[in-house]
Write a protein that holds these residues in place. Structure first.
Motif, PDB file in Angstrom:
ATOM      1  N   LEU A  71     -36.317   5.830 -56.092  1.00 49.18           N
ATOM      2  CA  LEU A  71     -36.595   5.182 -54.815  1.00 49.18           C
ATOM      3  C   LEU A  71     -35.402   5.279 -53.879  1.00 49.18           C
ATOM      4  CD1 LEU A  71     -38.161   1.838 -56.055  1.00 49.18           C
ATOM      5  CD2 LEU A  71     -39.358   3.650 -54.821  1.00 49.18           C
ATOM      6  N   ALA A  72     -35.690   5.341 -52.584  1.00 48.71           N
ATOM      7  CA  ALA A  72     -34.638   5.275 -51.572  1.00 48.71           C
ATOM      8  C   ALA A  72     -35.221   4.645 -50.322  1.00 48.71           C
ATOM      9  CB  ALA A  72     -34.103   6.665 -51.250  1.00 48.71           C
ATOM     10  N   TYR A  73     -34.414   3.828 -49.665  1.00 50.82           N
ATOM     11  CA  TYR A  73     -34.785   3.279 -48.370  1.00 50.82           C
ATOM     12  C   TYR A  73     -33.962   3.986 -47.303  1.00 50.82           C
ATOM     13  CZ  TYR A  73     -37.509  -0.628 -50.179  1.00 50.82           C
ATOM     14  OH  TYR A  73     -38.463  -1.391 -50.781  1.00 50.82           O
ATOM     15  N   THR A  74     -34.601   4.349 -46.205  1.00 54.02           N
ATOM     16  CA  THR A  74     -33.869   4.922 -45.074  1.00 54.02           C
ATOM     17  C   THR A  74     -33.405   3.768 -44.187  1.00 54.02           C
ATOM     18  OG1 THR A  74     -35.871   5.183 -43.740  1.00 54.02           O
ATOM     19  CG2 THR A  74     -35.242   7.045 -45.149  1.00 54.02           C
ATOM     20  N   PRO A  75     -32.436   4.004 -43.304  1.00 54.33           N
ATOM     21  CA  PRO A  75     -31.936   2.927 -42.457  1.00 54.33           C
ATOM     22  C   PRO A  75     -33.009   2.254 -41.589  1.00 54.33           C
ATOM     23  CG  PRO A  75     -30.404   4.741 -42.443  1.00 54.33           C
ATOM     24  CD  PRO A  75     -31.633   5.214 -43.167  1.00 54.33           C
TER      25      PRO A  75
ATOM     26  N   LEU B 267     -41.897  12.183 -51.135  1.00 54.99           N
ATOM     27  CA  LEU B 267     -42.798  11.344 -50.342  1.00 54.99           C
ATOM     28  C   LEU B 267     -42.004  10.295 -49.586  1.00 54.99           C
ATOM     29  CD1 LEU B 267     -45.618  10.257 -49.550  1.00 54.99           C
ATOM     30  CD2 LEU B 267     -45.596   8.974 -51.703  1.00 54.99           C
ATOM     31  N   LEU B 268     -42.170  10.272 -48.288  1.00 55.38           N
ATOM     32  CA  LEU B 268     -41.540   9.268 -47.428  1.00 55.38           C
ATOM     33  C   LEU B 268     -42.649   8.512 -46.727  1.00 55.38           C
ATOM     34  CD1 LEU B 268     -38.968   8.101 -46.015  1.00 55.38           C
ATOM     35  CD2 LEU B 268     -39.280   9.885 -44.300  1.00 55.38           C
ATOM     36  N   LEU B 269     -42.633   7.193 -46.804  1.00 51.35           N
ATOM     37  CA  LEU B 269     -43.651   6.379 -46.155  1.00 51.35           C
ATOM     38  C   LEU B 269     -43.023   5.680 -44.958  1.00 51.35           C
ATOM     39  CD1 LEU B 269     -46.634   5.684 -46.545  1.00 51.35           C
ATOM     40  CD2 LEU B 269     -45.891   3.594 -47.674  1.00 51.35           C
ATOM     41  N   ARG B 270     -43.451   6.084 -43.792  1.00 51.31           N
ATOM     42  CA  ARG B 270     -42.968   5.488 -42.552  1.00 51.31           C
ATOM     43  C   ARG B 270     -44.061   4.627 -41.955  1.00 51.31           C
ATOM     44  NH1 ARG B 270     -39.050   8.992 -39.081  1.00 51.31           N
ATOM     45  NH2 ARG B 270     -37.867   7.094 -39.271  1.00 51.31           N
ATOM     46  N   VAL B 271     -43.759   3.950 -40.868  1.00 54.54           N
ATOM     47  CA  VAL B 271     -44.767   3.191 -40.133  1.00 54.54           C
ATOM     48  C   VAL B 271     -44.967   3.842 -38.772  1.00 54.54           C
ATOM     49  CG1 VAL B 271     -44.373   1.014 -41.327  1.00 54.54           C
ATOM     50  CG2 VAL B 271     -43.088   1.521 -39.264  1.00 54.54           C
ATOM     51  N   GLN B 272     -46.164   3.692 -38.262  1.00 54.33           N
ATOM     52  CA  GLN B 272     -46.529   4.227 -36.960  1.00 54.33           C
ATOM     53  C   GLN B 272     -47.215   3.112 -36.189  1.00 54.33           C
ATOM     54  OE1 GLN B 272     -48.853   7.798 -37.245  1.00 54.33           O
ATOM     55  NE2 GLN B 272     -49.469   7.734 -35.095  1.00 54.33           N
ATOM     56  N   GLN B 273     -46.763   2.879 -34.959  1.00 51.24           N
ATOM     57  CA  GLN B 273     -47.380   1.838 -34.149  1.00 51.24           C
ATOM     58  C   GLN B 273     -48.593   2.403 -33.428  1.00 51.24           C
ATOM     59  OE1 GLN B 273     -44.731  -0.545 -31.890  1.00 51.24           O
ATOM     60  NE2 GLN B 273     -46.373  -1.693 -30.919  1.00 51.24           N
ATOM     61  N   ILE B 274     -49.722   1.717 -33.613  1.00 54.01           N
ATOM     62  CA  ILE B 274     -50.980   2.069 -32.962  1.00 54.01           C
ATOM     63  C   ILE B 274     -51.405   0.829 -32.189  1.00 54.01           C
ATOM     64  CG2 ILE B 274     -53.355   2.855 -33.260  1.00 54.01           C
ATOM     65  CD1 ILE B 274     -51.267   4.886 -34.268  1.00 54.01           C
TER      66      ILE B 274
ATOM     67  N   VAL C  17     -41.532  15.626 -47.645  1.00 57.19           N
ATOM     68  CA  VAL C  17     -40.263  16.081 -47.104  1.00 57.19           C
ATOM     69  C   VAL C  17     -39.453  16.793 -48.184  1.00 57.19           C
ATOM     70  CG1 VAL C  17     -38.147  15.308 -45.950  1.00 57.19           C
ATOM     71  CG2 VAL C  17     -40.282  14.050 -45.599  1.00 57.19           C
ATOM     72  N   MET C  18     -38.787  17.887 -47.791  1.00 55.56           N
ATOM     73  CA  MET C  18     -37.942  18.562 -48.767  1.00 55.56           C
ATOM     74  C   MET C  18     -36.775  17.637 -49.147  1.00 55.56           C
ATOM     75  SD  MET C  18     -35.992  21.534 -46.690  1.00 55.56           S
ATOM     76  CE  MET C  18     -34.727  21.191 -45.495  1.00 55.56           C
ATOM     77  N   GLU C  19     -36.328  17.771 -50.370  1.00 55.68           N
ATOM     78  CA  GLU C  19     -35.318  16.876 -50.931  1.00 55.68           C
ATOM     79  C   GLU C  19     -34.049  16.820 -50.087  1.00 55.68           C
ATOM     80  OE1 GLU C  19     -33.139  16.047 -55.225  1.00 55.68           O
ATOM     81  OE2 GLU C  19     -34.365  17.835 -54.960  1.00 55.68           O
ATOM     82  N   GLU C  20     -33.611  17.954 -49.570  1.00 52.46           N
ATOM     83  CA  GLU C  20     -32.374  17.981 -48.782  1.00 52.46           C
ATOM     84  C   GLU C  20     -32.467  17.065 -47.568  1.00 52.46           C
ATOM     85  OE1 GLU C  20     -34.023  20.868 -49.656  1.00 52.46           O
ATOM     86  OE2 GLU C  20     -32.702  21.372 -51.332  1.00 52.46           O
ATOM     87  N   TRP C  21     -33.651  16.960 -46.976  1.00 49.98           N
ATOM     88  CA  TRP C  21     -33.811  16.081 -45.818  1.00 49.98           C
ATOM     89  C   TRP C  21     -33.771  14.621 -46.237  1.00 49.98           C
ATOM     90  CZ3 TRP C  21     -37.606  17.648 -41.404  1.00 49.98           C
ATOM     91  CH2 TRP C  21     -37.160  18.821 -40.815  1.00 49.98           C
ATOM     92  N   LEU C  22     -34.334  14.285 -47.383  1.00 44.32           N
ATOM     93  CA  LEU C  22     -34.316  12.898 -47.837  1.00 44.32           C
ATOM     94  C   LEU C  22     -32.905  12.448 -48.179  1.00 44.32           C
ATOM     95  CD1 LEU C  22     -37.502  12.679 -50.063  1.00 44.32           C
ATOM     96  CD2 LEU C  22     -37.128  11.647 -47.821  1.00 44.32           C
ATOM     97  N   GLU C  23     -32.050  13.385 -48.579  1.00 42.38           N
ATOM     98  CA  GLU C  23     -30.682  13.044 -48.963  1.00 42.38           C
ATOM     99  C   GLU C  23     -29.684  13.265 -47.841  1.00 42.38           C
ATOM    100  OE1 GLU C  23     -30.034  15.444 -52.401  1.00 42.38           O
ATOM    101  OE2 GLU C  23     -31.294  14.185 -53.669  1.00 42.38           O
ATOM    102  N   SER C  24     -30.129  13.766 -46.703  1.00 46.98           N
ATOM    103  CA  SER C  24     -29.233  14.129 -45.608  1.00 46.98           C
ATOM    104  C   SER C  24     -28.974  12.955 -44.672  1.00 46.98           C
ATOM    105  CB  SER C  24     -29.846  15.278 -44.800  1.00 46.98           C
ATOM    106  OG  SER C  24     -29.193  15.432 -43.570  1.00 46.98           O
ATOM    107  N   GLU C  25     -27.717  12.712 -44.394  1.00 46.09           N
ATOM    108  CA  GLU C  25     -27.362  11.670 -43.439  1.00 46.09           C
ATOM    109  C   GLU C  25     -27.922  11.997 -42.062  1.00 46.09           C
ATOM    110  OE1 GLU C  25     -23.418   9.994 -41.234  1.00 46.09           O
ATOM    111  OE2 GLU C  25     -23.245  10.423 -43.363  1.00 46.09           O
ATOM    112  N   TYR C  26     -27.930  13.273 -41.693  1.00 49.13           N
ATOM    113  CA  TYR C  26     -28.421  13.652 -40.370  1.00 49.13           C
ATOM    114  C   TYR C  26     -29.886  13.268 -40.203  1.00 49.13           C
ATOM    115  CZ  TYR C  26     -29.961  16.261 -36.336  1.00 49.13           C
ATOM    116  OH  TYR C  26     -30.515  16.594 -35.128  1.00 49.13           O
ATOM    117  N   TYR C  27     -30.703  13.586 -41.187  1.00 48.97           N
ATOM    118  CA  TYR C  27     -32.131  13.346 -41.045  1.00 48.97           C
ATOM    119  C   TYR C  27     -32.524  11.915 -41.361  1.00 48.97           C
ATOM    120  CZ  TYR C  27     -32.574  18.276 -40.301  1.00 48.97           C
ATOM    121  OH  TYR C  27     -32.453  19.525 -39.783  1.00 48.97           O
TER     122      TYR C  27
END
Length: 148
Positions: free
Chosen positions: A84-88, A99-106, A117-127
């Motif tokens: 598991l990982a939480y993004t900021p 798998l990344l679960l985000r929220v979308q406002q409707i 998402v490719m693993e490098e993006w999940l571990e990247s500070e930039y993304y």
């Protein structure tokens, strides 16, 4: 996959629209967005309302109450030993599944929005740390763009 391979897999000639930026984005029918890093597939995002729908252990991930969807991911991780990982921004990822679960406002409602998402993006500070997963609000162009 390259953009041409993605279009072939989706059985379409080309996307409805494209956006540039730090990485290329293509928008397809039914709420599917595809992102490329250096011309290779890096992320597939589903719209919370228009889909397409994806499932994890029989649980529909798109268009759900975010708390309920997050709890399902937490329960799945506990049962199957997923990382598991939480993004900021508070999004939850099962990194070993990409798998990344985000929220979308409707309107006034927040709904769950799954991304693969490719693993490098999940571990990247930039993304992750800068919230660039995926690039939202980029202006789309229509027609062919060979610079993907």
């Amino acid at each position: 996959m390259s953009p041409a391979e993605v279009a072939e897999a989706l059985q379409v000639s080309e996307p409805h629209g494209r956006a540039g930026g730090p990485y290329a984005q293509e928008d397809f029918a039914d709420g599917l967005k595809v992102f490329y890093d250096e011309g290779k597939l890096a992320c597939v995002a589903m719209d919370a309302v228009t889909g397409p729908q994806v499932f994890l252990a029989g649980f529909a991930l798109a268009g759900r109450d975010p708390e309920e969807a997050h709890q399902h991911l937490l329960d799945h991780a506990a049962e199957h030993g997923n990382c598991l990982a939480y993004t900021p921004d508070g999004s939850l990822a099962l990194t070993d599944l990409g798998l990344l679960l985000r929220v979308q406002q409707i309107g006034d409602v927040m709904l769950s929005r799954p991304l693969f998402v490719m693993e490098e993006w999940l571990e990247s500070e930039y993304y992750c740390a800068r919230g660039h997963l995926p690039l939202e609000g980029a202006p789309l162009t229509h027609g062919r763009d060979e610079n993907l």
